[in-house]
Scaffold this active site. Structure first.
Site: not given
Ligand code: M6R
Length: 608
Positions: A2, A27, A75, A101-102, A481, A485, A488, A504, A603
């Site tokens: 948000c 956000r 969000w 927010n929160g 990673e 990616k 996501e 395993h 984000k």
């Molecule tokens: O802002 P931050 O690096 O603390 O965020 C951590 C994760 O939320 C962030 O890396 C998330 O996994 C991303 N969407 C990855 O692309």
């Protein structure tokens, strides 16, 4: 998660607030809203489901004017995206408006008490209790600011709140607890935002609110007081040197591809002034804690998501160059662990946003242990940069795509510099890594030059719904990673695994419908990883090999092969990651997904 924008000034601020919301859209983007109070104290509340463009269209048809405005991009946490759940929320009399927010954890309890007192609710949100509770207290005591303070006393959870009311149409009221909020001043315009980067195109003069700060903002004065003891404090403004170029797409179709392509420049900026051609390391942000740093005997790295994976690479790097043992913990797990911690431990928090709730909680957990707390943070002035003792900024610039790309490259670069800073002796490997860091931008440029080849690869594999990514040592976090990616932005199932762990369990998944992306770089572990590759091949699994080793024998054993520039294993991580980022990007592009704003994600994860 948000985004909040507030404005008070002498000009009509509608465009400023919409522009700020646009900057904050990454956000949260399922719905948005704006409340405008004009000079005759009339209000205009406009809400829309979907992205900010839809809100802008709606506002344009109404053409409202106002000098006191709040806006929000949502969000969803409590209740689906809908007009009634979108912020701003308001009281039954429609004269108190709030963006929040929160999460208010005790909202059901408050809501039921207010319902007993005759209040009606129109949304499913937790936030709606705030304007109604303020209304309740205001009617009792006749002071809006005191009613807000009493309301805050009743709330459990986290919040950044911005409130406007026709009762006092010359003020913005704001408060924060565990969720960021800043005030920005630009002459006769004052802005409030949950993220400084959303307003740094208007002002660089920013004041960061602290937890329990409550501010009453008018054009004449900004009054700040502490919610707990009511003691006055003041808004300390500082100049934030944040580049604004990031807020423009330029000729790029979206931020993810723009940010992937910024990787070479990001590495240059991360090493600039920190690594000399003679391989001297200077991390200015650590100067004040230099002697403490020289006496640590254990490092705990905390982070979430992509930042956690950067931490896993940091573990290999630091243990390679120093004799300090390193553990890497997920913020969300570490905070609940009963971990014995001594004063000679150093906690390193890694975060792009600097606002991730779980990472902040991990830092707060050790705050009374006397440990050294460092931050590797991208967002300048963010909460983590302020609650740690010292740190090193990533300087990757504002990252707008929800999928983190360039920030990861910068984090690993900074971790490489930190590993060199912690090295007790200068070995051959020390010189190799320093040398390689200086060459890294050009090697990443070469991978970016292979974008067409990677796009074709994504096209070839688009029909698959499952992927396995495997690698060893540095390439293990890269596998994690790469899988993150892809899932996501493409919403396909992708698992990252250590190549050595494959036997395993995960090998049971392999058949001709389940491709594996194997990451194997030149070095001691190349052959072992290739053995794993052959095990997959024997079971009919399609294989894409990403490597920097021109091994003629392997060509016929894989379905597809991507060669990246050769380098030492420590810097191969960034080079290969860029290739994996491009693969995820083109996969998502071909599927026609909303690349910068993947479904269900935000984000910055500022709630637990
Ligand atoms: O802002 P931050 O690096 O603390 O965020 C951590 C994760 O939320 C962030 O890396 C998330 O996994 C991303 N969407 C990855 O692309």
């Amino acid at each position: 998660m948000c985004g909040i924008i507030g404005y008070i000034g002498t000009d009509n601020g509608v465009d400023y607030v919409l522009d700020g919301l646009k900057n904050l859209e990454y956000r949260g983007y399922d719905s948005s809203g704006i409340c405008i109070i004009n000079s005759s104290s009339q209000t205009n509340l406009i809400k829309q489901v979907g992205g900010i463009d839809k809100l802008v269209q709606k506002v344009k048809t109404i053409r409202p004017n106002g000098k006191l405005i709040i806006g929000h991009t949502r969000w969803a946490t409590h209740g689906k995206p809908s007009i009634s759940n979108a912020h701003p929320h308001f009281n039954n009399d429609h004269n108190i408006f709030v963006v929040h927010n929160g999460i208010i954890e005790n909202y059901l309890e408050i809501k039921s008490k207010l319902i007993d007192r005759g209040y009606k609710f129109v949304s499913e949100t937790d936030s709606e209790v705030i304007p109604n509770l303020v209304d309740f207290y205001y009617k009792k005591i006749g002071s809006l600011s005191e009613a807000l303070r009493m309301t805050l006393d009743d709330l459990r959870g986290t919040y950044a709140i911005c409130l406007v009311s026709t009762i006092e149409p010359d003020k913005l009221f704001v408060s924060r607890l565990g969720s960021p909020l800043v005030i920005g001043k630009a002459g006769n315009k004052i802005f409030v935002s949950s993220d400084p980067s959303a307003i740094t195109n208007r002002t660089k003069s920013i004041s960061f609110l602290n937890d329990y700060d409550v501010a009453q903002i008018s054009l004449k004065k900004i009054k700040v007081f502490n919610q707990k003891d009511n003691k006055p404090s003041f808004a300390k403004f500082e100049i934030i040197n944040q580049r604004n170029e990031q807020n423009n797409l330029g000729d790029w179709p979206n931020y993810m591809i723009k940010e992937i392509n910024q990787a070479p420049e990001v590495v240059e900026l991360a090493i600039k002034g920190r690594l000399s051609p003679k391989h001297q390391i200077k991390l200015g942000g650590l100067d004040d804690v230099s002697s403490q740093l020289d006496h640590i005997d254990r490092i705990i790295i905390v982070g979430c998501g992509t930042s956690y994976y950067a931490g896993l690479i940091g573990e290999y790097l630091i243990e390679e160059f120093s004799d300090i043992p390193v553990e890497v913990e997920l913020g969300s797990e570490f905070k609940y662990k009963n971990e014995p911690i001594s004063r000679s431990t150093c906690l390193i928090a890694i975060s792009q946003s600097g606002e991730t709730a779980d990472t902040i909680a991990a830092i707060n957990k050790v705050k009374d242990f006397g440990v050294l707390k460092l931050g590797i943070v991208n967002s300048i002035g963010s909460t983590i940069s302020r609650i740690t003792d010292a740190g090193v900024y990533c300087h990757a610039g504002n990252e707008k795509s929800v999928a983190s790309t360039k920030a990861f490259i910068a984090q690993v670069t900074v971790l490489s510099l930190l590993a060199l800073r912690l090295a007790k002796i200068r070995t051959k490997s020390f010189d190799n890594l320093s040398e390689e860091l200086l060459k890294l931008p050009d090697k990443i440029r070469a991978v970016l030059g292979q974008s067409d080849q990677i796009q074709k690869l994504a096209h070839k594999y688009i029909k698959y719904k499952n992927f396995l990514f495997i690698g060893r040592k540095y390439n293990y976090p890269i596998a994690l990673e790469g899988a993150l990616k892809l899932k996501e932005v493409s919403y396909v199932h992708a698992e990252g695994y250590s190549a050595g762990e494959m036997k395993h369990g995960p090998i049971a998944l392999i058949d001709k419908t389940f491709p594996t992306i194997v990451i194997a770089t030149k070095g001691d572990l190349y052959k072992k990883t290739i053995s794993n590759l052959l095990e997959i091949r024997s079971r009919g699994g399609p294989i894409v090999l990403i490597t920097n080793f021109k091994d003629q024998k392997i060509k016929n054993m894989v379905d597809d092969l991507i060669y990246v520039p050769e380098s030492h294993e420590e810097t191969a991580t960034q080079i290969i990651t860029v290739a994996l980022q491009l693969f995820a990007y083109y996969f998502s592009l071909e599927l026609g997904n909303n690349i910068d704003k993947p479904r269900n994600l935000a984000k910055s994860v500022t709630v637990e």
